[in-house]
Design an enzyme around this catalytic site. Structure first.
Site, PDB file in Angstrom:
ATOM      1  N   LYS A 192       0.860  -1.192   0.000  1.00 35.55           N
ATOM      2  CA  LYS A 192       0.000   0.000   0.000  1.00 35.55           C
ATOM      3  C   LYS A 192       0.882   1.222   0.000  1.00 35.55           C
ATOM      4  O   LYS A 192       2.019   1.179   0.486  1.00 35.55           O
ATOM      5  CB  LYS A 192      -0.882   0.029   1.258  1.00 35.55           C
ATOM      6  CG  LYS A 192      -2.155   0.838   1.090  1.00 35.55           C
ATOM      7  CD  LYS A 192      -3.157   0.042   0.292  1.00 35.55           C
ATOM      8  CE  LYS A 192      -4.534   0.593   0.263  1.00 35.55           C
ATOM      9  NZ  LYS A 192      -5.489  -0.420  -0.188  1.00 35.55           N
TER      10      LYS A 192
ATOM     11  N   GLY B 165     -20.487   6.535   2.147  1.00 36.40           N
ATOM     12  CA  GLY B 165     -19.398   6.810   1.205  1.00 36.40           C
ATOM     13  C   GLY B 165     -19.918   6.765  -0.212  1.00 36.40           C
ATOM     14  O   GLY B 165     -20.666   5.844  -0.582  1.00 36.40           O
TER      15      GLY B 165
ATOM     16  N   GLY C 281     -18.599   3.352  -3.288  1.00 33.46           N
ATOM     17  CA  GLY C 281     -19.963   3.559  -2.787  1.00 33.46           C
ATOM     18  C   GLY C 281     -20.947   3.893  -3.901  1.00 33.46           C
ATOM     19  O   GLY C 281     -22.081   3.404  -3.901  1.00 33.46           O
TER      20      GLY C 281
HETATM   21  N1  GLU Z   1      -7.139  -0.071  -3.535  1.00 33.17           N
HETATM   22  C1  GLU Z   1      -7.871  -1.261  -3.809  1.00 33.17           C
HETATM   23  C2  GLU Z   1      -7.960  -2.134  -2.574  1.00 33.17           C
HETATM   24  O1  GLU Z   1      -7.841  -1.684  -1.462  1.00 33.17           O
HETATM   25  C3  GLU Z   1      -7.338  -2.000  -5.033  1.00 33.17           C
HETATM   26  C4  GLU Z   1      -5.897  -2.376  -4.977  1.00 33.17           C
HETATM   27  C5  GLU Z   1      -5.369  -2.885  -6.288  1.00 33.17           C
HETATM   28  O2  GLU Z   1      -6.122  -2.981  -7.246  1.00 33.17           O
HETATM   29  O3  GLU Z   1      -4.176  -3.170  -6.347  1.00 33.17           O
HETATM   30  O4  GLU Z   1      -8.233  -3.298  -2.664  1.00 33.17           O
END
Ligand code: GLU
Length: 439
Positions: A129, A241, A246
């Site tokens: 992340k 949201g 959402g």
């Molecule tokens: N941000 C999205 C999640 O929390 C997608 C992450 C991604 O596609 O790599 O799952």
């Protein structure tokens, strides 16, 4: 006091949990919550302590400063993070958030949840992340582009199709992914679209990636409703949201199942109508005013009251820590479909378990986004693109399998859904770690 003290002496584990509940304020640090969830699963699994210790921490993290030339001629320095929690099952994978309240612990937690998410969805990726402390609402398009390119310059050498592939998350979108992709490819001197997902389709984005998180969630709601004998046609829902997730949840719940969405909200507040809110009407209002509140023909409702409505399905689709010890007792929904990451604290989980509310845990419910991101990487690698119909059908298969793997675990081990999801995911990650000979 004495009894509690005695408990502390003789039974440290149980007494710790009781002690926490009696004397300490609920811990809302997302990484502490992610670790506590893993600890509970490790206990049920009887996980090897060395493996447990390894899985409690991110494998690697990057902290960096991003200098950005602002429109007024000044230079502002932003703080950025990228955490590669695990690449045991494949390259790290997960979104990048732009948020004024971003912290390294939030990014750590979200990267841990990505690890469990890709494992529960059974796609060959790890978890990561990213985040930047910033307020995109106060930035111009040019400033946002320079921030996005600056972020990529800081992590370019640590990401790649086979290393780590970022994606959109809170306050980031396909345009931001396009700028980051362009920056990466310019630095590297070659085209590598799979370095980032959630791109616009002309740059190699996948059909169906936009609605994917919400659509994946709908497949899990469909399966949960079958188990609970809930007829979704005419069932009521409230959605907190109205971002990418959402808003698509509102549209799809209405169009796919005839669910009556009685309340929706954004950060400015919510709207309610007992007769149901029409998706097109609400989204036109949002397009015109930039906000959800004051939509004609609806009653105002606060974000807090929305969560406590008497509905069949509650869909938190905003940010973490929305369902806590403060409001858990007042939640009346039969199903909580967690499209947000980390909306529920462990204390609230205890209440939902006791009340028999069926919680579809976040890293299962919202795994549709990363699943279609994986499909995007596959299509990029082959330079061969699928129709939206093919994407959605493969997504349905992945989500339905994941839902039933977790449901089976709830029955086999007689545990709460979140614990079951952890058991499925942790087993898979631990197996990869063991096979690699790391632990
Ligand atoms: N941000 C999205 C999640 O929390 C997608 C992450 C991604 O596609 O790599 O799952």
């Amino acid at each position: 006091m004495h009894n509690v003290y005695a408990l502390f002496c003789f039974c440290p584990n149980i007494s710790y949990r009781i002690g926490v509940k009696l004397f300490m304020k609920e811990n809302l640090n997302p990484f502490a919550i992610a670790q506590a969830q893993l600890d509970e699963a490790a206990e049920v699994l009887g996980l090897d302590p060395d493996m447990h210790a390894f899985l409690r921490q991110p494998q690697r993290e990057f902290h960096f400063t991003i200098p950005v030339k602002m429109d007024d001629g000044t230079t502002k320095t932003f703080q950025g993070f990228r955490v590669q929690y695990s690449d045991a099952r494949g390259p790290a994978k997960g979104g990048i958030r732009f948020h004024p309240d971003e912290t390294i612990d939030t990014v750590r937690a979200l990267s841990a949840w990505m690890t469990w998410k890709t494992a529960v969805a059974d796609i060959p990726l790890g978890g990561g992340k990213g985040g930047v402390i910033c307020n995109p609402r106060e930035m111009s398009v040019g400033e946002l582009e320079r921030l996005s390119r600056g972020y990529m310059r800081c992590i370019a050498r640590y990401v790649g199709l086979f290393q780590d592939s970022p994606a959109p998350d809170v306050n980031t979108n396909p345009q931001i992914m396009a700028w980051m992709l362009d920056e990466y490819e310019t630095i590297m001197g070659h085209r590598e679209p799979g370095v980032i997902t959630g791109k616009p389709q002309p740059l190699g984005g996948s059909a169906g990636r936009g609605p994917a998180t919400a659509l994946g969630g709908m497949f899990t709601i469909r399966e949960a409703a079958k188990l609970l004998n809930i007829n979704l046609n005419g069932a009521t829902a409230a959605i907190q949201g109205f971002g990418n997730v959402g808003s698509f949840a509102h549209k799809l719940a209405q169009e796919m199942f005839g669910i009556k969405v009685v309340a929706v909200s954004d950060e400015f507040g919510g709207i309610y109508s007992a007769d149901g809110l029409d998706y097109n009407f609400v989204s036109n209002h949002l397009a015109q005013t930039g906000k959800i509140p004051n939509c004609p023909g609806t009653e105002p409702i606060s974000n807090q009251d929305l969560l406590e409505l008497n509905v069949d399905i509650l869909i938190p689709a905003a940010i973490e820590n929305q369902l806590t010890s403060v409001n858990a007792d007042n939640i009346k929904a039969r199903i909580i479909a967690e499209l947000a990451n980390g909306p529920t604290t462990p204390e609230a989980d205890d209440v939902f378990e006791r009340k028999g509310i069926y919680v579809i845990p976040d890293f299962l419910c919202n795994a549709g986004g990363v699943t279609v991101s994986y499909f995007e990487m596959v299509q990029n690698a082959y330079q061969f693109y699928w129709t939206e119909e093919m994407v959605n059908q493969r997504l349905d298969e992945k989500m339905t399998n994941a839902f039933h793997a977790v449901h089976k675990m709830t029955q086999d081990k007689n545990v709460y859904t979140r614990v079951a999801a952890y058991l499925v995911a942790v087993n898979r990650v631990a197996e990869a770690v063991r096979l690699r000979g790391w632990v």
